[in-house]
Design an enzyme around this catalytic site. Structure first.
Site, mmCIF file in Angstrom:
data_model
loop_
_atom_site.group_PDB
_atom_site.id
_atom_site.type_symbol
_atom_site.label_atom_id
_atom_site.label_comp_id
_atom_site.label_asym_id
_atom_site.label_seq_id
_atom_site.Cartn_x
_atom_site.Cartn_y
_atom_site.Cartn_z
ATOM 1 N N CYS A 115 1.011 1.414 10.391
ATOM 2 C CA CYS A 115 0.302 0.141 10.161
ATOM 3 C C CYS A 115 1.195 -1.078 10.333
ATOM 4 O O CYS A 115 0.708 -2.183 10.560
ATOM 5 C CB CYS A 115 -0.327 0.133 8.768
ATOM 6 S SG CYS A 115 -1.595 1.386 8.600
ATOM 7 N N HIS A 253 -1.903 -7.518 7.369
ATOM 8 C CA HIS A 253 -2.479 -6.234 7.769
ATOM 9 C C HIS A 253 -3.711 -5.987 6.901
ATOM 10 O O HIS A 253 -3.699 -6.247 5.695
ATOM 11 C CB HIS A 253 -1.451 -5.121 7.567
ATOM 12 C CG HIS A 253 -2.038 -3.751 7.687
ATOM 13 N ND1 HIS A 253 -2.809 -3.377 8.776
ATOM 14 C CD2 HIS A 253 -1.988 -2.670 6.857
ATOM 15 C CE1 HIS A 253 -3.198 -2.124 8.600
ATOM 16 N NE2 HIS A 253 -2.725 -1.688 7.452
ATOM 17 N N ASN A 283 -9.520 -0.558 8.336
ATOM 18 C CA ASN A 283 -8.079 -0.557 8.601
ATOM 19 C C ASN A 283 -7.858 0.003 10.006
ATOM 20 O O ASN A 283 -8.068 1.191 10.243
ATOM 21 C CB ASN A 283 -7.376 0.303 7.537
ATOM 22 C CG ASN A 283 -5.875 0.368 7.728
ATOM 23 O OD1 ASN A 283 -5.339 -0.054 8.749
ATOM 24 N ND2 ASN A 283 -5.188 0.910 6.743
HETATM 25 O O1 UT7 Z 1 -2.579 0.773 5.936
HETATM 26 C C1 UT7 Z 1 -1.672 1.637 5.352
HETATM 27 C C2 UT7 Z 1 -1.587 1.411 3.917
HETATM 28 N N1 UT7 Z 1 -2.690 2.027 3.226
HETATM 29 C C3 UT7 Z 1 -3.178 1.418 2.196
HETATM 30 O O2 UT7 Z 1 -2.778 0.324 1.903
HETATM 31 C C4 UT7 Z 1 -4.171 2.144 1.323
HETATM 32 C C5 UT7 Z 1 -3.755 1.957 -0.107
HETATM 33 N N2 UT7 Z 1 -4.658 2.563 -1.053
HETATM 34 C C6 UT7 Z 1 -5.906 2.084 -1.283
HETATM 35 O O3 UT7 Z 1 -6.354 1.190 -0.622
HETATM 36 C C7 UT7 Z 1 -6.674 2.681 -2.422
HETATM 37 O O4 UT7 Z 1 -5.828 3.492 -3.202
HETATM 38 C C8 UT7 Z 1 -7.922 3.493 -1.976
HETATM 39 C C9 UT7 Z 1 -8.967 2.568 -1.436
HETATM 40 C C10 UT7 Z 1 -7.512 4.534 -0.943
HETATM 41 C C11 UT7 Z 1 -8.529 4.213 -3.183
HETATM 42 O O5 UT7 Z 1 -8.831 3.279 -4.208
HETATM 43 P P1 UT7 Z 1 -8.368 3.560 -5.711
HETATM 44 O O6 UT7 Z 1 -8.920 2.490 -6.531
HETATM 45 O O7 UT7 Z 1 -6.875 3.751 -5.684
HETATM 46 O O8 UT7 Z 1 -9.133 4.906 -6.044
HETATM 47 P P2 UT7 Z 1 -8.534 6.342 -6.404
HETATM 48 O O9 UT7 Z 1 -7.882 6.965 -5.237
HETATM 49 O O10 UT7 Z 1 -7.739 6.193 -7.666
HETATM 50 O O11 UT7 Z 1 -9.863 7.120 -6.722
HETATM 51 C C12 UT7 Z 1 -10.740 6.739 -7.785
HETATM 52 C C13 UT7 Z 1 -11.939 7.660 -7.803
HETATM 53 C C14 UT7 Z 1 -11.552 9.141 -7.758
HETATM 54 O O12 UT7 Z 1 -12.444 9.837 -8.606
HETATM 55 P P3 UT7 Z 1 -11.995 10.264 -10.074
HETATM 56 O O13 UT7 Z 1 -10.803 11.130 -9.885
HETATM 57 O O14 UT7 Z 1 -11.688 8.981 -10.787
HETATM 58 O O15 UT7 Z 1 -13.205 10.980 -10.581
HETATM 59 C C15 UT7 Z 1 -11.819 9.541 -6.332
HETATM 60 O O16 UT7 Z 1 -12.150 10.900 -6.191
HETATM 61 O O17 UT7 Z 1 -12.748 7.430 -6.645
HETATM 62 C C16 UT7 Z 1 -12.999 8.675 -5.975
HETATM 63 N N3 UT7 Z 1 -13.140 8.430 -4.546
HETATM 64 C C17 UT7 Z 1 -14.312 8.073 -3.975
HETATM 65 N N4 UT7 Z 1 -15.543 7.907 -4.465
HETATM 66 C C18 UT7 Z 1 -16.507 7.558 -3.620
HETATM 67 C C19 UT7 Z 1 -12.182 8.455 -3.605
HETATM 68 N N5 UT7 Z 1 -12.695 8.127 -2.398
HETATM 69 C C20 UT7 Z 1 -14.026 7.908 -2.619
HETATM 70 C C21 UT7 Z 1 -15.078 7.538 -1.769
HETATM 71 N N6 UT7 Z 1 -16.306 7.358 -2.311
HETATM 72 N N7 UT7 Z 1 -14.902 7.320 -0.441
#
Ligand code: UT7
Length: 326
Positions: A115, A253, A283
């Protein structure tokens, strides 16, 4: 004392025709428009058609950038293409672009910093131009991340999209004042391989002989993102004596609106100066910054003389910033 700077002469972009909305994804996997919008700000993304390769997107973006600059492709002597989704393992996708543009002089190569690829490519081209090795460069970010996604992994497949963007740079003599010179004023690049398992593709020619799929510990990446982004921007401010008040446009980004908002807030960059495209593009990895630049140029926001701040962070980890007076 005058100084050679890499001045932006034009920019352009290309997005594949097919748009996939959050609702369309929610019909296929266990997710919802509400979750995706709340957690990322993404509403839709473009997905390349079957048979449409990274080079095809890159060629269209490069042509648009050349048209914007009013230049013929023959005047380009350097192509640096940032991608993590090349057409082939080798040769570089950049040589396919070079060939399609009818150029057979100078040099063309790919650069891999995921990225952060566009910022790394911009810094690389800038260094070649300032040493006098080349005169005019095309710097391209082009990706077809849809091809390396695990479409059953809701934690990653909702985040990414396909696209390409490009800028044309020219080595020009400027008065030598960071505060007024046109062109790239400073670039700062960083990487730290201790984090490589947090965002990677589980395949490759040397390891598995497969292409593999993107794997990410999203929360871990998120945890580091804002600190790394703001650190490398502070480096840019310290190197130039500029500060957030002197920035006209912040073009980050586009990974996650929450990361962008938090970075801008921490740096005291006013929200109206932030260029956001993550809602429409998702992204697009190395393509996201030149795609956003292109949007803000076309709608008249970025004008000649404006100070534009770029930053990116991604797999590796890699991260970097660039200050460019348009
Ligand atoms: O470009 C390269 C750099 N990449 C990034 O900058 C990405 C950085 N990370 C992020 O943007 C975020 O961490 C995400 C958008 C990937 C995830 O957001 P988050 O607030 O960190 O959520 P999480 O991974 O902590 O997941 C929270 C909950 C989980 O459920 P439980 O364990 O709380 O029951 C996941 O299973 O959300 C669930 N979950 C989803 N639910 C519905 C994960 N993906 C999804 C989804 N739809 N697509």
């Amino acid at each position: 004392m005058t100084k050679i700077r890499s001045v932006v002469l034009g920019c352009g972009s290309y997005l594949p025709e097919q748009v996939v909305t959050n609702a369309q994804l929610a019909a296929r996997i266990d997710t919802s428009d509400e979750w995706i919008v709340q957690r990322t700000g993404i509403r839709e993304r473009h997905i390349a058609a079957e048979g449409e390769f990274t080079s095809h997107l890159a060629i269209k973006a490069a042509q648009a950038a050349l048209t914007d600059a009013g230049l013929d492709a023959q005047s380009i002597d350097l192509i640096v293409l940032a991608t993590s989704t090349p057409d082939n393992t080798f040769p570089a996708t950049a040589v396919a672009v070079q060939h399609a543009l009818g150029i057979n002089h100078g040099a063309a190569f790919d650069l891999q910093a995921v990225c952060s690829g566009f910022v790394f490519a911009l810094a690389t081209a800038d260094n070649f131009l300032r040493t006098g090795a080349f005169k005019r460069a095309l710097v391209i970010g082009a990706e077809t991340f849809s091809r390396i996604l695990d479409w059953n992994d809701r934690g990653t497949c909702v985040l990414f999209g396909d696209g390409a963007g490009a800028v044309v740079l020219e080595a020009q003599e400027q008065p030598g004042q960071a505060a007024t010179d046109r062109g790239i004023v400073t670039t700062h690049l960083r990487s730290d391989g201790r984090h490589k398992a947090k965002l990677f593709v589980d395949g490759g020619p040397s390891s598995t002989q497969t292409v593999g799929h993107l794997r990410m510990e999203g929360r871990e990446v998120f945890k580091h993102a804002v600190g790394m982004i703001t650190d490398v921007i502070v480096d840019a401010f310290e190197a130039t004596g500029l500060n957030a008040d002197r920035i006209d446009w912040f073009v980050p980004h586009q990974a996650n609106k929450r990361i962008i908002d938090a970075s801008a807030h921490k740096l005291h960059i006013a929200p109206e100066k932030v260029v956001l495209t993550v809602d429409r593009h998702g992204n697009t990895s190395a393509a996201s910054i030149p795609l956003a630049l292109s949007v803000a140029r076309k709608d008249g926001r970025i004008k000649r003389g404006d100070m534009v701040l770029l930053e990116a962070m991604g797999g590796g980890f890699t991260w970097g910033s660039a200050l460019v007076r348009w």
